[in-house]
Design a protein around this motif. Structure first.
Motif, PDB file in Angstrom:
ATOM      1  N   GLN A   1       0.828  -1.209   0.000  1.00 21.12           N
ATOM      2  CA  GLN A   1       0.000   0.000   0.000  1.00 21.12           C
ATOM      3  C   GLN A   1       0.860   1.255   0.000  1.00 21.12           C
ATOM      4  OE1 GLN A   1      -2.997  -0.891  -0.758  1.00 21.12           O
ATOM      5  NE2 GLN A   1      -2.247  -2.979  -0.314  1.00 21.12           N
ATOM      6  N   LEU A   2       2.002   1.202   0.672  1.00 15.53           N
ATOM      7  CA  LEU A   2       2.918   2.346   0.635  1.00 15.53           C
ATOM      8  C   LEU A   2       3.404   2.608  -0.784  1.00 15.53           C
ATOM      9  CD1 LEU A   2       5.107   1.751   3.830  1.00 15.53           C
ATOM     10  CD2 LEU A   2       3.354   3.514   3.505  1.00 15.53           C
ATOM     11  N   GLU A   3       3.668   1.557  -1.530  1.00 16.02           N
ATOM     12  CA  GLU A   3       4.092   1.705  -2.925  1.00 16.02           C
ATOM     13  C   GLU A   3       2.989   2.348  -3.753  1.00 16.02           C
ATOM     14  OE1 GLU A   3       5.161  -2.184  -4.228  1.00 16.02           O
ATOM     15  OE2 GLU A   3       6.973  -2.290  -2.995  1.00 16.02           O
ATOM     16  N   ARG A   4       1.755   1.929  -3.518  1.00 14.65           N
ATOM     17  CA  ARG A   4       0.626   2.497  -4.258  1.00 14.65           C
ATOM     18  C   ARG A   4       0.440   3.975  -3.917  1.00 14.65           C
ATOM     19  NH1 ARG A   4      -4.574  -0.354  -3.018  1.00 14.65           N
ATOM     20  NH2 ARG A   4      -5.308   0.619  -4.943  1.00 14.65           N
ATOM     21  N   ILE A   5       0.556   4.298  -2.637  1.00 13.30           N
ATOM     22  CA  ILE A   5       0.407   5.691  -2.216  1.00 13.30           C
ATOM     23  C   ILE A   5       1.481   6.558  -2.871  1.00 13.30           C
ATOM     24  CG2 ILE A   5       0.601   7.266  -0.243  1.00 13.30           C
ATOM     25  CD1 ILE A   5      -0.647   4.977   1.464  1.00 13.30           C
ATOM     26  N   GLU A   6       2.720   6.106  -2.795  1.00  9.94           N
ATOM     27  CA  GLU A   6       3.818   6.879  -3.367  1.00  9.94           C
ATOM     28  C   GLU A   6       3.627   7.103  -4.865  1.00  9.94           C
ATOM     29  OE1 GLU A   6       8.705   6.714  -3.721  1.00  9.94           O
ATOM     30  OE2 GLU A   6       7.659   5.373  -2.322  1.00  9.94           O
ATOM     31  N   ALA A   7       3.149   6.105  -5.554  1.00 10.55           N
ATOM     32  CA  ALA A   7       2.997   6.196  -7.008  1.00 10.55           C
ATOM     33  C   ALA A   7       1.845   7.101  -7.425  1.00 10.55           C
ATOM     34  CB  ALA A   7       2.796   4.797  -7.587  1.00 10.55           C
ATOM     35  N   ARG A   8       0.811   7.217  -6.583  1.00  8.51           N
ATOM     36  CA  ARG A   8      -0.424   7.844  -7.045  1.00  8.51           C
ATOM     37  C   ARG A   8      -0.835   9.113  -6.308  1.00  8.51           C
ATOM     38  NH1 ARG A   8      -4.764   3.354  -6.374  1.00  8.51           N
ATOM     39  NH2 ARG A   8      -6.069   5.185  -6.735  1.00  8.51           N
TER      40      ARG A   8
ATOM     41  N   LEU B   1       8.357   6.349   6.526  1.00  6.01           N
ATOM     42  CA  LEU B   1       9.174   7.566   6.572  1.00  6.01           C
ATOM     43  C   LEU B   1       9.973   7.747   5.283  1.00  6.01           C
ATOM     44  CD1 LEU B   1      10.438   7.436  10.271  1.00  6.01           C
ATOM     45  CD2 LEU B   1       8.792   9.059   9.293  1.00  6.01           C
ATOM     46  N   ALA B   2      10.487   6.638   4.752  1.00  5.40           N
ATOM     47  CA  ALA B   2      11.224   6.709   3.485  1.00  5.40           C
ATOM     48  C   ALA B   2      10.296   7.133   2.349  1.00  5.40           C
ATOM     49  CB  ALA B   2      11.871   5.363   3.179  1.00  5.40           C
ATOM     50  N   ALA B   3       9.083   6.572   2.335  1.00  8.08           N
ATOM     51  CA  ALA B   3       8.103   6.949   1.313  1.00  8.08           C
ATOM     52  C   ALA B   3       7.714   8.413   1.452  1.00  8.08           C
ATOM     53  CB  ALA B   3       6.873   6.056   1.421  1.00  8.08           C
ATOM     54  N   ALA B   4       7.506   8.870   2.687  1.00  8.45           N
ATOM     55  CA  ALA B   4       7.124  10.259   2.932  1.00  8.45           C
ATOM     56  C   ALA B   4       8.198  11.225   2.432  1.00  8.45           C
ATOM     57  CB  ALA B   4       6.858  10.481   4.410  1.00  8.45           C
ATOM     58  N   ALA B   5       9.471  10.857   2.625  1.00  8.76           N
ATOM     59  CA  ALA B   5      10.573  11.705   2.173  1.00  8.76           C
ATOM     60  C   ALA B   5      10.575  11.826   0.644  1.00  8.76           C
ATOM     61  CB  ALA B   5      11.897  11.138   2.665  1.00  8.76           C
TER      62      ALA B   5
ATOM     63  N   LYS C   1       5.945  17.276   0.099  1.00 12.80           N
ATOM     64  CA  LYS C   1       4.765  17.968   0.611  1.00 12.80           C
ATOM     65  C   LYS C   1       3.514  17.535  -0.156  1.00 12.80           C
ATOM     66  CE  LYS C   1       2.974  22.607   1.601  1.00 12.80           C
ATOM     67  NZ  LYS C   1       2.637  22.286   3.002  1.00 12.80           N
ATOM     68  N   VAL C   2       2.463  17.243   0.561  1.00 13.69           N
ATOM     69  CA  VAL C   2       1.182  16.870  -0.042  1.00 13.69           C
ATOM     70  C   VAL C   2       0.251  18.074   0.036  1.00 13.69           C
ATOM     71  CG1 VAL C   2      -0.806  15.316   0.072  1.00 13.69           C
ATOM     72  CG2 VAL C   2       1.491  14.453   0.612  1.00 13.69           C
TER      73      VAL C   2
ATOM     74  N   THR D   1      -3.063  20.033   6.207  1.00 14.49           N
ATOM     75  CA  THR D   1      -2.616  18.680   5.900  1.00 14.49           C
ATOM     76  C   THR D   1      -1.369  18.375   6.723  1.00 14.49           C
ATOM     77  OG1 THR D   1      -3.399  18.973   3.641  1.00 14.49           O
ATOM     78  CG2 THR D   1      -1.930  17.109   4.056  1.00 14.49           C
ATOM     79  N   PRO D   2      -1.404  17.374   7.589  1.00 11.77           N
ATOM     80  CA  PRO D   2      -0.230  17.091   8.422  1.00 11.77           C
ATOM     81  C   PRO D   2       0.939  16.572   7.607  1.00 11.77           C
ATOM     82  CG  PRO D   2      -1.896  15.391   8.717  1.00 11.77           C
ATOM     83  CD  PRO D   2      -2.527  16.464   7.877  1.00 11.77           C
ATOM     84  N   ASP D   3       2.139  16.961   7.982  1.00 13.29           N
ATOM     85  CA  ASP D   3       3.341  16.380   7.404  1.00 13.29           C
ATOM     86  C   ASP D   3       3.480  14.961   7.946  1.00 13.29           C
ATOM     87  OD1 ASP D   3       6.467  15.846   8.088  1.00 13.29           O
ATOM     88  OD2 ASP D   3       6.240  16.872   6.162  1.00 13.29           O
ATOM     89  N   ALA D   4       3.505  13.987   7.057  1.00 11.88           N
ATOM     90  CA  ALA D   4       3.448  12.582   7.483  1.00 11.88           C
ATOM     91  C   ALA D   4       4.614  12.210   8.381  1.00 11.88           C
ATOM     92  CB  ALA D   4       3.397  11.671   6.257  1.00 11.88           C
TER      93      ALA D   4
END
Length: 223
Positions: free
Chosen positions: A150-157, A188-192, A196-197, A208-211
């Motif tokens: 799911q982290l991969e999906r979030i990062e990609a989309r 944390l790696a994905a968030a980096a 910014k979202v 929007t909170p910084d993850a």
């Protein structure tokens, strides 16, 4: 309790101040402006009343629909019923209430996660990723590998997703990061990499909170 009585009570509990606040957050008319505290009291009084929930939903009134998701039976709601209600929604608070009170308690949870997070429609996508956040915090059956995917999906989309879907994806990212040590490092790696979202919260004070910061703050509270 009959529909007419419930609607009369809801109207009496509404305030102009609440209507003003709710409209700022995207609530649509017809709207009484009943506080969530009063809705919760009604829920406790009424308990589960699935047939009445359908009647309340069909009024189209935002307060009535909010109460409907609170008193509907999550164990017996069908996929068609859940998706019919979700298709009527274009207000993030009501979307989130449907997730909290119905979808997250449904035996259809795995299917809902798969269907809704795959959607390009803003409110369906929001429901899916809010449900993912809930699953990350509560599920005892979904494993670490599932949430890494799911982290991969979030990062990609996330940056190409609709506004309110982005907000929920960010919440899911945070929730996955709070699930455990290995997932925390991956989140944390994905968030980096995500950075910014940007989410348009309209004329409200919401941010929007910084993850990464949120995950770190949550971890420090646990110590």
């Amino acid at each position: 309790m009959e529909l007419t009585e419930v609607m009369t009570r809801l109207e009496a509990l509404g305030t102009e101040q609440n209507r003003k606040v709710y409209r700022k957050h995207g609530a649509k008319e017809p709207l009484f402006g009943v506080s969530f505290g009063n809705l919760d009291k009604l829920k406790k009084e009424m308990k589960t009343k699935d047939a009445l929930a359908e009647q309340l939903w069909n009024t189209g009134n935002t307060d009535a629909r909010t109460l409907a998701v609170m008193i509907a039976d999550p164990k017996t709601r069908t996929l068609e019923q859940l998706e019919r209600w979700l298709s009527d929604i274009d207000y993030y608070c009501l979307t989130d209430m449907l997730v909290t009170h119905l979808a997250s308690k449904s035996p259809l949870l795995p299917e809902l996660l798969e269907r809704w997070t795959a959607s390009d429609r803003e409110w369906v996508g929001r429901a899916g990723w809010q449900l993912m956040a809930h699953a990350a915090m509560k599920s005892k059956t979904l494993g670490e590998d599932y949430f890494l995917r799911q982290l991969e999906r979030i990062e990609a989309r996330i940056h190409s997703s609709p506004n309110r879907t982005r907000d929920a994806m960010n919440a899911a990212l945070i929730a996955i990061g709070m699930r455990g040590e290995a997932l925390e490092a991956a989140a944390l790696a994905a968030a980096a990499r995500i950075g910014k979202v940007e989410v348009d919260h309209g004329d409200t004070g919401c941010k929007t909170p910084d993850a990464a910061a949120y995950i770190a703050k949550a971890k420090s509270r646990k110590r």
